[in-house]
Design a protein around this motif. Structure first.
Motif, PDB file in Angstrom:
ATOM      1  N   LEU A   1       0.842  -1.195   0.000  1.00  0.00           N
ATOM      2  CA  LEU A   1       0.000   0.000   0.000  1.00  0.00           C
ATOM      3  C   LEU A   1       0.875   1.243   0.000  1.00  0.00           C
ATOM      4  N   SER A   2       0.585   2.141  -0.906  1.00  0.00           N
ATOM      5  CA  SER A   2       1.372   3.364  -1.025  1.00  0.00           C
ATOM      6  C   SER A   2       1.047   4.338   0.099  1.00  0.00           C
ATOM      7  N   ARG A   3       1.886   5.364   0.217  1.00  0.00           N
ATOM      8  CA  ARG A   3       1.633   6.405   1.209  1.00  0.00           C
ATOM      9  C   ARG A   3       0.267   7.043   0.975  1.00  0.00           C
ATOM     10  N   GLU A   4      -0.058   7.328  -0.290  1.00  0.00           N
ATOM     11  CA  GLU A   4      -1.329   7.975  -0.613  1.00  0.00           C
ATOM     12  C   GLU A   4      -2.511   7.098  -0.217  1.00  0.00           C
ATOM     13  N   THR A   5      -2.408   5.790  -0.450  1.00  0.00           N
ATOM     14  CA  THR A   5      -3.485   4.872  -0.077  1.00  0.00           C
ATOM     15  C   THR A   5      -3.685   4.850   1.432  1.00  0.00           C
ATOM     16  N   LEU A   6      -2.601   4.806   2.166  1.00  0.00           N
ATOM     17  CA  LEU A   6      -2.688   4.778   3.621  1.00  0.00           C
ATOM     18  C   LEU A   6      -3.240   6.091   4.162  1.00  0.00           C
ATOM     19  N   GLU A   7      -2.835   7.210   3.573  1.00  0.00           N
ATOM     20  CA  GLU A   7      -3.371   8.505   3.999  1.00  0.00           C
ATOM     21  C   GLU A   7      -4.877   8.566   3.783  1.00  0.00           C
ATOM     22  N   ASP A   8      -5.350   8.009   2.666  1.00  0.00           N
ATOM     23  CA  ASP A   8      -6.792   8.012   2.378  1.00  0.00           C
ATOM     24  C   ASP A   8      -7.574   7.227   3.423  1.00  0.00           C
ATOM     25  N   LYS A   9      -6.954   6.187   3.971  1.00  0.00           N
ATOM     26  CA  LYS A   9      -7.639   5.350   4.961  1.00  0.00           C
ATOM     27  C   LYS A   9      -7.602   5.943   6.362  1.00  0.00           C
ATOM     28  N   ILE A  10      -6.643   6.825   6.609  1.00  0.00           N
ATOM     29  CA  ILE A  10      -6.427   7.327   7.963  1.00  0.00           C
ATOM     30  C   ILE A  10      -6.980   8.734   8.172  1.00  0.00           C
ATOM     31  N   TYR A  11      -6.875   9.566   7.132  1.00  0.00           N
ATOM     32  CA  TYR A  11      -7.220  10.977   7.297  1.00  0.00           C
ATOM     33  C   TYR A  11      -8.496  11.330   6.534  1.00  0.00           C
ATOM     34  N   SER A  12      -9.283  12.224   7.098  1.00  0.00           N
ATOM     35  CA  SER A  12     -10.506  12.698   6.472  1.00  0.00           C
ATOM     36  C   SER A  12     -10.186  13.734   5.404  1.00  0.00           C
ATOM     37  N   PHE A  13     -11.172  13.988   4.534  1.00  0.00           N
ATOM     38  CA  PHE A  13     -11.000  14.979   3.472  1.00  0.00           C
ATOM     39  C   PHE A  13     -10.740  16.356   4.081  1.00  0.00           C
ATOM     40  N   GLY A  14      -9.714  17.040   3.574  1.00  0.00           N
ATOM     41  CA  GLY A  14      -9.410  18.372   4.063  1.00  0.00           C
ATOM     42  C   GLY A  14      -8.543  18.404   5.300  1.00  0.00           C
ATOM     43  N   GLU A  15      -8.272  17.256   5.908  1.00  0.00           N
ATOM     44  CA  GLU A  15      -7.433  17.212   7.099  1.00  0.00           C
ATOM     45  C   GLU A  15      -5.966  17.335   6.696  1.00  0.00           C
ATOM     46  N   GLU A  16      -5.256  18.234   7.321  1.00  0.00           N
ATOM     47  CA  GLU A  16      -3.861  18.473   6.961  1.00  0.00           C
ATOM     48  C   GLU A  16      -2.996  17.283   7.359  1.00  0.00           C
ATOM     49  N   VAL A  17      -2.174  16.827   6.403  1.00  0.00           N
ATOM     50  CA  VAL A  17      -1.300  15.670   6.632  1.00  0.00           C
ATOM     51  C   VAL A  17       0.146  16.101   6.430  1.00  0.00           C
ATOM     52  N   GLU A  18       0.969  15.933   7.447  1.00  0.00           N
ATOM     53  CA  GLU A  18       2.382  16.261   7.308  1.00  0.00           C
ATOM     54  C   GLU A  18       3.071  15.259   6.394  1.00  0.00           C
ATOM     55  N   SER A  19       4.123  15.704   5.737  1.00  0.00           N
ATOM     56  CA  SER A  19       4.754  14.897   4.688  1.00  0.00           C
ATOM     57  C   SER A  19       5.304  13.572   5.208  1.00  0.00           C
ATOM     58  N   ASN A  20       5.745  13.525   6.453  1.00  0.00           N
ATOM     59  CA  ASN A  20       6.337  12.297   6.992  1.00  0.00           C
ATOM     60  C   ASN A  20       5.417  11.602   7.998  1.00  0.00           C
ATOM     61  N   ALA A  21       4.123  11.915   7.962  1.00  0.00           N
ATOM     62  CA  ALA A  21       3.195  11.388   8.970  1.00  0.00           C
ATOM     63  C   ALA A  21       3.120   9.863   8.933  1.00  0.00           C
ATOM     64  N   ILE A  22       3.019   9.279   7.734  1.00  0.00           N
ATOM     65  CA  ILE A  22       2.894   7.827   7.621  1.00  0.00           C
ATOM     66  C   ILE A  22       4.155   7.144   8.128  1.00  0.00           C
ATOM     67  N   GLU A  23       5.325   7.689   7.769  1.00  0.00           N
ATOM     68  CA  GLU A  23       6.582   7.109   8.236  1.00  0.00           C
ATOM     69  C   GLU A  23       6.662   7.149   9.767  1.00  0.00           C
ATOM     70  N   PHE A  24       6.196   8.234  10.358  1.00  0.00           N
ATOM     71  CA  PHE A  24       6.238   8.364  11.808  1.00  0.00           C
ATOM     72  C   PHE A  24       5.342   7.318  12.477  1.00  0.00           C
ATOM     73  N   ILE A  25       4.135   7.123  11.933  1.00  0.00           N
ATOM     74  CA  ILE A  25       3.213   6.134  12.499  1.00  0.00           C
ATOM     75  C   ILE A  25       3.793   4.723  12.366  1.00  0.00           C
ATOM     76  N   ILE A  26       4.355   4.426  11.195  1.00  0.00           N
ATOM     77  CA  ILE A  26       4.924   3.097  10.970  1.00  0.00           C
ATOM     78  C   ILE A  26       6.135   2.871  11.877  1.00  0.00           C
ATOM     79  N   HIS A  27       6.939   3.898  12.079  1.00  0.00           N
ATOM     80  CA  HIS A  27       8.085   3.781  12.991  1.00  0.00           C
ATOM     81  C   HIS A  27       7.621   3.357  14.380  1.00  0.00           C
TER      82      HIS A  27
END
Length: 226
Positions: free
Chosen positions: A175-201
């Protein structure tokens, strides 16, 4: 898991949104039937909560149109219409469940889990376990089977739970970063560039780095169980 709420009552919509977000769901809210018509075509939702009495296109017409166009997303009708004929009509044109207002939010969440679980099975997607990692949707805990066959349990944050749930729903798939962001964040919610990496860490510290694999330049996956 990402949920679309189509409800024109602001108080009800906000209450549902807050309740679902507290359980690690990403939630998009739309209050007009015309605007809602194209939403499931643009975004892959895991479940839709649909009011019937909407401005613009009403809920019955929306549901009928979506099903005719091949949108198979699980749909739960949420409405004040409690007549038997209304229930029968809603289920006959393609609703997966029917909840009458006022309802208890914990019951609604249980019904969401039920319809998405049925949908997953019908699409040959395994349950939220790959044999090594097993998620509990009620407690937001993950059980980890260790190499020595012992089992440990870790409590996840809402973001960690949502990300691991997305991976476990498609074990073996990257699953790509974009796919994971779509599953985690709501429309219009600001997502930091390294958010997925931080959660996975943080997740890897809890479940073991080897249990969440990175495919460089593509995304992340959990292994498919036997």
């Amino acid at each position: 898991m990402r949920i679309l709420v189509v409800e024109d009552d602001t108080l009800i919509s906000k209450a549902i949104e807050n309740g679902l977000k507290s359980q690690a769901y990403a939630v998009d809210c739309i209050m007009d039937g015309n605007e809602a018509l194209y939403a499931p075509k643009d975004i892959s939702y895991d479940c839709i909560l649909l009011d019937l009495g909407l401005p613009g296109i009403d809920g019955v017409k929306l549901l009928s149109t979506w099903r005719k166009e091949g949108i198979n997303t699980p749909i739960i009708i949420i409405t004040a219409r409690d007549g038997l004929d209304d229930r029968v009509q809603g289920l006959d044109i393609g609703a997966d469940d029917y909840v009458v207002k006022p309802f208890d939010l914990t019951e609604l969440i249980a019904r969401i889990r039920a319809v998405t679980r049925r949908s997953s099975k019908s699409n040959d997607v395994v349950s939220l376990s790959n044999g090594v990692l097993s998620l509990d949707p009620l407690t937001h805990e993950v059980k980890v089977k260790n190499e020595d066959e012992t089992t440990s349990t870790e409590l996840l944050t809402s973001r960690e739970y949502a990300l691991l749930e997305a991976l476990l729903r498609r074990p073996g798939a990257v699953l790509s970063r974009e796919t994971l962001e779509d599953k985690i964040y709501s429309f219009g919610e600001e997502v930091e560039s390294n958010a997925i990496e931080f959660i996975i860490h943080n997740l890897r510290k809890k479940v073991g780095a080897s249990n969440i694999k990175n495919v460089r330049g593509v995304g992340w996956k959990v292994v498919k169980g036997n």
